[in-house]
Design a protein around this motif. Structure first.
Motif: not given
Length: 214
Positions: A19-38
């Motif tokens: 479907s394109g989904i890799i994960a659900v949950g976590g948070d929108l912290s700066t560290e997690r967002l930057l890790l996601a995009y990278n």
């Protein structure tokens, strides 16, 4: 598909669900967002839903050096009916993207929590905006995450005809001038295709994302 908790991590994109989904949950912290995009991952969900993280098989992108604006678009730019700025009012841009009416959508995926998270990224220099003005009124714009060699476009809005296109062309010109490799537009839509974007395989996208000049 993985369920995230407080631990800061993402699975490899090879484990993405069809479907394109890799994960659900976590948070929108700066560290997690930057890790996601990278890591080639981005959040996309509606208000009231759990945070959903995506890395689709086909990635909608634009190679800046290949972009050639249409003759009509060049005429609009040459008429100077719009003024374009960068990073002048990020919050206004993302707020307008949130409230913009979009065909086929009842709500918005830009939640209030997401606005605050991305405004924090902007304050830290990671999120950028392009503003389009007409008679000192903000009439269009876009925002995204700047990874230095790849710009991850998130959303755009337009209150008058062609304003979002002017923002898009202005961004691409900036990316050309500063030797960016790619503009990531995430998922296919007809408007992006009309602007010259196309889909590439996720593996190809990841190679560009992780490219580091020697």
């Amino acid at each position: 598909m993985h369920l995230l908790d407080k631990e800061l991590w993402f699975p490899p994109v090879s484990e993405t669900h069809p479907s394109g989904i890799i994960a659900v949950g976590g948070d929108l912290s700066t560290e997690r967002l930057l890790l996601a995009y990278n890591s080639g991952i981005f959040p996309w969900f509606e208000d009231g839903e759990p945070i959903t993280w995506w890395s689709p098989d086909d990635r909608m992108v634009l190679f800046p050096d290949d972009f050639k604006p249409s003759k009509s678009m060049r005429n609009i730019l040459n008429r100077n009916i719009f003024k374009v700025t960068f990073n002048k009012d990020f919050r206004a841009v993302i707020s307008n993207c949130q409230s913009a009416k979009r065909e086929g959508q009842n709500g918005t995926w830009i939640t209030d929590d997401m606005i605050e998270a991305y405004c924090k990224l902007h304050e830290l220099g990671h999120a950028k905006s392009v503003e389009v003005w007409q008679n000192d009124e903000l009439v269009g714009g876009l925002y995204g995450i700047d990874l230095g060699h790849v710009f991850c476009g998130e959303s755009m809005f337009s209150k008058v005809s062609n304003a979002s296109k002017v923002a898009f062309v202005s961004l691409v010109n900036y990316l050309k001038e500063h030797h960016y490799l790619l503009l990531d537009c995430q998922v296919y839509n007809e408007h992006l295709e009309s602007l010259g974007c196309g889909e590439i395989d996720r593996d190809d996208f990841m190679q560009i994302l992780h490219y580091r000049p020697k």
